[in-house]
Design an enzyme around this catalytic site. Structure first.
Site, PDB file in Angstrom:
ATOM      1  N   ASP A  21       1.043  -0.991  -0.094  1.00 61.01           N
ATOM      2  CA  ASP A  21       0.123  -0.145   0.058  1.00 61.01           C
ATOM      3  C   ASP A  21       1.029   0.703  -0.033  1.00 61.01           C
ATOM      4  O   ASP A  21       2.207   1.311   0.601  1.00 61.01           O
ATOM      5  CB  ASP A  21      -1.213   0.306   1.281  1.00 61.01           C
ATOM      6  CG  ASP A  21      -2.249   1.068   1.697  1.00 61.01           C
ATOM      7  OD1 ASP A  21      -2.483   1.228   0.032  1.00 61.01           O
ATOM      8  OD2 ASP A  21      -2.681   0.723   2.497  1.00 61.01           O
ATOM      9  N   ASN A  69     -11.554  -2.198  -4.907  1.00 61.15           N
ATOM     10  CA  ASN A  69     -10.284  -1.547  -5.958  1.00 61.15           C
ATOM     11  C   ASN A  69     -11.085  -1.308  -7.446  1.00 61.15           C
ATOM     12  O   ASN A  69     -10.470   0.116  -8.103  1.00 61.15           O
ATOM     13  CB  ASN A  69      -8.868  -1.472  -6.430  1.00 61.15           C
ATOM     14  CG  ASN A  69      -8.148  -1.940  -5.268  1.00 61.15           C
ATOM     15  OD1 ASN A  69      -7.592  -2.437  -4.888  1.00 61.15           O
ATOM     16  ND2 ASN A  69      -8.482  -0.452  -4.288  1.00 61.15           N
TER      17      ASN A  69
HETATM   18  C1  IPE Z   1      -5.791  -3.072   0.145  1.00 61.04           C
HETATM   19  O1  IPE Z   1      -5.402  -1.211  -0.197  1.00 61.04           O
HETATM   20  C2  IPE Z   1      -5.813  -3.178  -1.320  1.00 61.04           C
HETATM   21  C3  IPE Z   1      -4.467  -3.902  -2.515  1.00 61.04           C
HETATM   22  C4  IPE Z   1      -3.532  -3.232  -1.959  1.00 61.04           C
HETATM   23  C5  IPE Z   1      -4.213  -4.193  -3.298  1.00 61.04           C
HETATM   24  P1  IPE Z   1      -6.594  -0.372  -0.320  1.00 61.04           P
HETATM   25  O2  IPE Z   1      -5.591   0.876  -0.470  1.00 61.04           O
HETATM   26  O3  IPE Z   1      -7.040  -0.595  -1.340  1.00 61.04           O
HETATM   27  O4  IPE Z   1      -6.638  -0.637   0.804  1.00 61.04           O
HETATM   28  P2  IPE Z   1      -7.737   0.636   1.839  1.00 61.04           P
HETATM   29  O5  IPE Z   1      -8.882   1.630   0.588  1.00 61.04           O
HETATM   30  O6  IPE Z   1      -7.117   2.034   1.631  1.00 61.04           O
HETATM   31  O7  IPE Z   1      -8.644   0.215   3.118  1.00 61.04           O
HETATM   32  C1  IPE Z   2      -1.339   0.196  -2.992  1.00 67.02           C
HETATM   33  O1  IPE Z   2      -1.397   1.309  -3.535  1.00 67.02           O
HETATM   34  C2  IPE Z   2      -2.167  -0.403  -4.535  1.00 67.02           C
HETATM   35  C3  IPE Z   2      -3.049  -0.873  -4.738  1.00 67.02           C
HETATM   36  C4  IPE Z   2      -4.351  -0.655  -3.844  1.00 67.02           C
HETATM   37  C5  IPE Z   2      -3.446  -1.162  -6.461  1.00 67.02           C
HETATM   38  P1  IPE Z   2      -2.554   2.280  -3.206  1.00 67.02           P
HETATM   39  O2  IPE Z   2      -2.718   2.968  -4.944  1.00 67.02           O
HETATM   40  O3  IPE Z   2      -3.371   2.297  -2.747  1.00 67.02           O
HETATM   41  O4  IPE Z   2      -1.562   4.252  -2.689  1.00 67.02           O
HETATM   42  P2  IPE Z   2      -2.610   5.004  -1.396  1.00 67.02           P
HETATM   43  O5  IPE Z   2      -2.791   4.381  -0.650  1.00 67.02           O
HETATM   44  O6  IPE Z   2      -3.238   6.002  -2.786  1.00 67.02           O
HETATM   45  O7  IPE Z   2      -1.855   6.204  -1.190  1.00 67.02           O
HETATM   46 MG    MG Z   3      -4.227   2.482  -0.453  1.00 62.87          MG
END
Ligand code: IPE
Ligand code: IPE
Ligand code: MG
Length: 245
Positions: A21, A69
């Site tokens: 993340d 997502n």
């Molecule tokens: C969890 O991260 C899913 C992945 C890393 C693929 P998110 O960024 O989607 O989670 P939330 O929305 O912060 O809970």
């Molecule tokens: C994790 O990084 C990757 C996926 C969830 C696909 P994010 O895209 O959630 O990055 P932040 O949390 O917005 O910084």
């Molecule tokens: Mg994230």
């Protein structure tokens, strides 16, 4: 910096699950597009895989795309589909040569493009006899969706009288998960300073040790994995019992 040699080689976790993340925030801090952050996450992933191989980790599961997502803007969703597909095509031969079995957990349908599903199946077939490490991508994965799918499948067996409802126990449920032979994670690592599970491996994480780090995923390297494993090795796992019993 934690090195592989700093770890107790006799107590390497069997299975490490990672929530990768912070890609979007990493990019934003550099004045880049969110999708540049996803692209930068590739190096983090493969350095971590190298580190995992170095310490003899047998199972590693990474959260690549959640069932939630899909709520992101269409451009980002499209990028993530294409990016994961191209990553697979570029890296699978190398992973195969290194003895890595690549697998996927998640729903194989819905909005996932057919072509991506085909590459997933091909990669699984290509690497299926490898045993050095199993690298599982949680893709179009949600812990609740997995439980729904498991319960549906158990109900179907019960209706066909192949399963007596009274015989449904934890083992039966575990057998209906996407990867029934996958051991439960011993350690969960989540990057980017978020302290939540976000619908990841809900059933399997029951007794995992949780390690959270502020490092944003694109900055994560094998030394960060080693540091998480070192923290894991300092924990005392009790599984509800008491020490020494
Ligand atoms: C969890 O991260 C899913 C992945 C890393 C693929 P998110 O960024 O989607 O989670 P939330 O929305 O912060 O809970
Ligand atoms: C994790 O990084 C990757 C996926 C969830 C696909 P994010 O895209 O959630 O990055 P932040 O949390 O917005 O910084
Ligand atoms: Mg994230």
């Amino acid at each position: 910096m934690t090195a592989a040699a700093d770890l107790d080689a006799s107590r390497i976790p069997r299975h490490v699950a990672i929530v990768m993340d912070g890609n979007g925030r990493w990019a934003k801090r550099r004045g880049l597009k969110r999708t540049d952050g996803h692209a930068a996450g590739e190096e983090a992933l493969f350095d971590t895989v190298e580190g995992a191989l170095e310490i003899g980790l047998k199972w590693m599961t990474v959260f690549a795309f959640s069932t939630e997502n899909w709520r992101r803007p269409l451009d980002e969703v499209r990028f993530l589909m294409r990016f994961n597909e191209s990553l697979l095509l570029r890296r699978r031969d190398d992973l195969n040569e290194r003895g890595v079995r690549v697998r996927f957990i998640g729903r194989r349908g819905g909005r996932v493009p057919k072509r991506v599903l085909r590459h997933i199946e091909d990669t699984e077939a290509l690497t299926h006899s490898n045993r050095r490490m199993t690298l599982t991508f949680a893709f179009n994965y949600g812990g609740r969706a997995e439980l729904v799918d498991a319960i549906r499948s158990i109900a179907t067996e019960a209706r066909a009288r192949k399963l007596d409802p009274a015989k449904v126990d934890e083992k039966v449920i575990a057998r209906h998960m996407y990867a029934a032979d996958m051991p439960d994670p011993d350690l969960l690592v989540r990057t980017s300073g978020e302290y939540r599970i976000s619908n990841y491996l809900l059933w399997q994480l029951a007794y995992a040790e949780l390690v959270f780090t502020d490092t944003l995923w694109p900055d994560f390297r094998r030394a960060d994995l080693f540091a998480a494993v070192q923290e894991f090795q300092q924990r005392e796992r009790r599984f509800g019992a008491i020490e020494g019993a």
